[in-house]
Each structure stands twice: as structure tokens, then as C-alpha cells.
Design a protein around this motif. Structure first.
Motif, mmCIF file in Angstrom:
data_model
loop_
_atom_site.group_PDB
_atom_site.id
_atom_site.type_symbol
_atom_site.label_atom_id
_atom_site.label_comp_id
_atom_site.label_asym_id
_atom_site.label_seq_id
_atom_site.Cartn_x
_atom_site.Cartn_y
_atom_site.Cartn_z
ATOM 1 N N VAL A 1 -0.910 1.546 12.396
ATOM 2 C CA VAL A 1 -0.180 2.257 13.453
ATOM 3 C C VAL A 1 -0.875 3.587 13.771
ATOM 4 O O VAL A 1 -1.052 3.946 14.939
ATOM 5 N N CYS A 2 -1.318 4.285 12.736
ATOM 6 C CA CYS A 2 -1.992 5.577 12.973
ATOM 7 C C CYS A 2 -3.278 5.389 13.744
ATOM 8 O O CYS A 2 -3.571 6.167 14.663
ATOM 9 N N ASP A 3 -4.049 4.380 13.396
ATOM 10 C CA ASP A 3 -5.299 4.133 14.127
ATOM 11 C C ASP A 3 -5.002 3.818 15.585
ATOM 12 O O ASP A 3 -5.692 4.279 16.486
ATOM 13 N N PHE A 4 -3.944 3.045 15.789
ATOM 14 C CA PHE A 4 -3.568 2.684 17.156
ATOM 15 C C PHE A 4 -3.172 3.942 17.936
ATOM 16 O O PHE A 4 -3.603 4.149 19.064
ATOM 17 N N ASN B 1 6.148 10.488 17.557
ATOM 18 C CA ASN B 1 6.872 10.763 16.321
ATOM 19 C C ASN B 1 6.813 9.498 15.467
ATOM 20 O O ASN B 1 7.246 8.445 15.911
ATOM 21 N N ILE B 2 6.252 9.619 14.284
ATOM 22 C CA ILE B 2 6.137 8.451 13.398
ATOM 23 C C ILE B 2 6.951 8.731 12.150
ATOM 24 O O ILE B 2 6.745 9.742 11.491
ATOM 25 N N LYS B 3 7.900 7.847 11.846
ATOM 26 C CA LYS B 3 8.739 8.132 10.688
ATOM 27 C C LYS B 3 9.299 6.855 10.061
ATOM 28 O O LYS B 3 9.228 5.776 10.664
ATOM 29 N N ALA B 4 9.851 7.016 8.876
ATOM 30 C CA ALA B 4 10.534 5.906 8.207
ATOM 31 C C ALA B 4 11.958 6.351 7.931
ATOM 32 O O ALA B 4 12.182 7.493 7.525
ATOM 33 N N LYS C 1 -2.217 -6.373 9.508
ATOM 34 C CA LYS C 1 -2.674 -5.355 10.470
ATOM 35 C C LYS C 1 -2.507 -5.893 11.900
ATOM 36 O O LYS C 1 -2.000 -5.191 12.788
ATOM 37 N N ASN C 2 -2.906 -7.141 12.112
ATOM 38 C CA ASN C 2 -2.783 -7.735 13.452
ATOM 39 C C ASN C 2 -1.342 -7.745 13.944
ATOM 40 O O ASN C 2 -1.085 -7.565 15.130
ATOM 41 N N CYS C 3 -0.406 -7.979 13.018
ATOM 42 C CA CYS C 3 1.018 -7.977 13.414
ATOM 43 C C CYS C 3 1.381 -6.656 14.085
ATOM 44 O O CYS C 3 2.052 -6.629 15.115
ATOM 45 N N TYR C 4 0.961 -5.544 13.460
ATOM 46 C CA TYR C 4 1.319 -4.227 13.995
ATOM 47 C C TYR C 4 0.601 -3.965 15.316
ATOM 48 O O TYR C 4 1.215 -3.537 16.292
ATOM 49 N N LYS D 1 5.933 7.655 1.845
ATOM 50 C CA LYS D 1 4.762 8.143 1.096
ATOM 51 C C LYS D 1 3.488 7.995 1.934
ATOM 52 O O LYS D 1 2.673 8.904 2.029
ATOM 53 N N GLN D 2 3.345 6.858 2.562
ATOM 54 C CA GLN D 2 2.142 6.622 3.368
ATOM 55 C C GLN D 2 2.114 7.509 4.608
ATOM 56 O O GLN D 2 1.067 7.990 5.008
ATOM 57 N N ILE D 3 3.287 7.712 5.212
ATOM 58 C CA ILE D 3 3.335 8.557 6.413
ATOM 59 C C ILE D 3 2.944 9.988 6.041
ATOM 60 O O ILE D 3 2.158 10.627 6.728
#
Ligand code: AR6
Length: 300
Positions: free
Chosen positions: A137-140, A3-6, A94-97, A166-168
Motif C-alpha cells: 500500500v505504501c509503495d502504491f 491517511n493510512i491507519k489500522a 501483494k497483487n491483492c492490494y 506495528k508495520q504502519i
């Protein structure tokens, strides 16, 4: 499925996750913004443990206990300072995530909350940061679909929430009611496996009705029902989940489960209708049966 959300909120108050991520600086010895808030809420032992880590490079991540925070771990990552966009800021963010998720994975963490890394004191443009964050995150998640149950951004203000939401939506699509998308792939993307401990169900009121109805389901339909569904906005929307062979259907954020459907192998299913007394005056079983069948057409 993850589940991915903001959500809007204070990351130090998140008790539904195993770990929260701190937008720290390379010293790991505390600072302002979310870093300051995390150290204040965790208490001085967090700083003690951070001292033993000897800092952290930009884009990398290290993990500590959470002490007085309501979660178990804190992942500390250092976002890039915005210098105009030509100093590898995108790559470092990106590396942080990625590194935060990798560090979390090694501890068996399944639920994790991020702040909006680098968009405060470090001045990374918000929309650009949100796009990189969600894409990373999505790629991961695409590469490791079974690793996490929940990855969320806890946004401190509406503007940040809007940017991440918006991005999600862009990457995951928006779940729509009452018509579920025809496109199976899109429909599946909008489905998350709903967990029964995500909300509190109030006790059943004394006045409730029970009736049975007949219907058969294919194994595929049953699989879909078993996933459950939570709409993006909870107010005045249906959501449901299954426990064993029983489906619980709530409407909106009220704690009352309106329909409890016990599926039976012989095709005669039992429905318990549960009215919130102040809102519903009477139960007309034919109407409920019709509504349930419509809902099942949509859900299965
Ligand atoms: N919960 C969730 N988000 C928060 C909270 C909170 N309690 N408090 C602030 N934010 P920032 P950065 C949001 O500046 O840009 C520190 O001094 C905030 O509104 O905390 O990565 C460190 O030590 C913003 O949207 O982090 C570093 O020196 C987001 O968190 C430096 O700041 C990030 O803002 C890191 O800067």
C-alpha cells in the motif's frame, strides 16, 4: 496526503469509507470469515451480482455494489492460501492490494477499508502478511500520492491490529507529543490533512470567553497549520484542524472545541475559549493566551 491507519472493528460496519474489500475465494460466491459477514450484511443481491462476475483469480480483484452495507462498493479480492511460502504467496498477496486499489481507483473511490487478507481460513502468517500489505500500500501511495484520502485496515482482533499498527508505524513513523520532530521530512510524514467531517463538534456552551492576541505567521507556518493534526491516540491529546482562516482545537475525544482561533490578516487574532462546564471552573485569559502561544509554537 493519504491517511493510512489500522483500527479495531467490524468491516461490515464501516460507513466512513466508499468501499470495503472482501477477502473472497475464487468462486466469488461467498464463504465464511469476513466474506460470509459481508454477504450477510449486504443481503442476497450481492450474491446475485457476484454470480455475473464468473469468479476471480488469486491476486486479482473485482468490484460490485454494496447493497445494504453502509458503503458504496465492495472490492472482492482473492488472497493466496498459505502453502509454506514457496508458492508465490507473498507476490500474490501483494497483487491483492495493488489490484484492489487499481479497481477502486477506476471508480473514483477515495476511502477504502481492507480486512487482513489471507490471515484467517487461508492461514497466511499474520506478521508476514501485515508487512507485505502495508509495504504494498505504501509503495502504491508513493507512486500515486493524490489518489486516495484514506486507506485503512479494519482488524477483527487485537493481535491483528497490533501487527498492522506495528508495520504502519515502521513505515510512517510515530507522531509524538508535545515535541514535534526536528527533522522536517519526518514531521511532514506524520502530518495528514485533517478533514472537518471526521467528528462531531458539540454546540458551544453558553459560558465562553473571547479575547484577542497578536502574532504573525510565515506562509510556511500557515500551510502547516492548515494541515491540522490528529494524534494516534485521541484520549487526552490535542487535535486541531482549520476551516478557512479559523482553527479549531479540541482536546481528547470530547466533542467540545476548546479554542476557536480566527486568524486575521492584521495579526490581531480572536480566540473563543470554550469550557466544558463540568471540567473547567474558570477561564484565566493570560493562562489561555500562554497555552495557545505554546500550542502554536508546536503546531506551526
Ligand atoms: N470484519 C473485519 N475482519 C473480519 C471480519 C469482519 N466482520 N470477520 C472476519 N474477519 P478470513 P482469508 C477477519 O478467513 O484468510 C472465506 O471463507 C478474520 O479474523 O475471512 O483470506 C472466503 O470465502 C481475519 O483476520 O479470510 C475464502 O474461502 C481476516 O478477516 C477464505 O475464507 C481474514 O480472515 C478466505 O480466507
Amino acid at each position: 496526503m493519504v491517511n493510512i491507519k489500522a483500527i479495531l472493528g467490524d468491516i461490515t460496519k464501516q460507513g466512513n469509507v466508499d468501499a470495503i474489500v472482501n477477502a473472497a475465494n475464487t468462486s466469488l460466491l461467498g464463504g465464511g470469515g469476513v466474506d460470509g459477514a459481508i454477504h450477510r450484511a449486504a443481503g442476497p443481491e450481492l450474491l446475485e451480482e457476484c454470480r455475473t462476475l464468473h469468479g476471480c483469480k488469486t491476486g486479482e480483484a473485482k468490484i460490485t455494489g454494496a447493497y445494504k452495507l453502509p458503503c458504496v462498493y465492495v472490492v472482492h479480492t482473492v488472497g493466496p492460501i498459505w502453502r509454506g511460502g514457496n508458492s508465490s504467496e507473498d507476490e500474490l498477496l501483494k497483487n491483492c492490494y495493488i489490484n484492489s486499489l487499481l479497481v477502486a481507483k477506476r471508480k473514483g473511490i477515495r476511502k477504502i477499508a481492507f480486512p487482513s487478507i489471507s490471515t484467517g481460513v487461508y492461514s497466511f502468517p499474520l506478521n508476514r502478511a501485515a508487512e507485505i500489505a502495508v509495504k504494498s500500500v505504501c509503495d502504491f501511495v508513493d507512486a500515486h500520492p493524490e489518489m486516495f484520502d484514506l486507506i485503512e485496515w479494519v482488524c477483527f482482533d487485537e493481535e491483528t491490529l497490533e501487527a498492522y499498527s506495528k508495520q504502519i508505524k515502521k513505515l510512517f513513523g510515530e507522531s509524538k507529543e508535545p515535541v514535534f520532530p526536528d527533522d522536517d521530512e519526518l514531521a511532514d510524514k506524520n502530518r495528514i490533512t485533517v478533514k472537518t467531517d471526521w467528528w462531531k463538534t458539540l454546540d458551544m456552551p453558553e459560558k465562553h470567553e473571547v479575547f484577542t492576541f497578536k502574532r504573525t505567521f510565515s506562509p510556511e507556518q500557515m500551510e502547516k497549520l492548515k494541515k491540522g493534526h490528529i494524534p494516534e491516540e485521541m484520549e487526552d491529546k490535542w487535535f486541531w484542524y482549520m476551516e478557512g482562516n479559523t482553527l479549531y482545537a479540541h482536546r481528547s475525544w470530547t466533542g467540545f472545541c476548546i479554542y476557536i482561533i480566527s486568524f486575521s490578516e492584521d495579526g490581531n487574532h480572536t480566540v473563543t475559549v470554550n469550557r466544558e462546564p463540568s471540567q473547567y471552573k474558570e477561564t484565566i485569559i493570560e493562562k489561555d493566551e500562554k497555552l495557545i502561544n505554546n500550542l502554536l509554537d508546536w503546531w506551526a
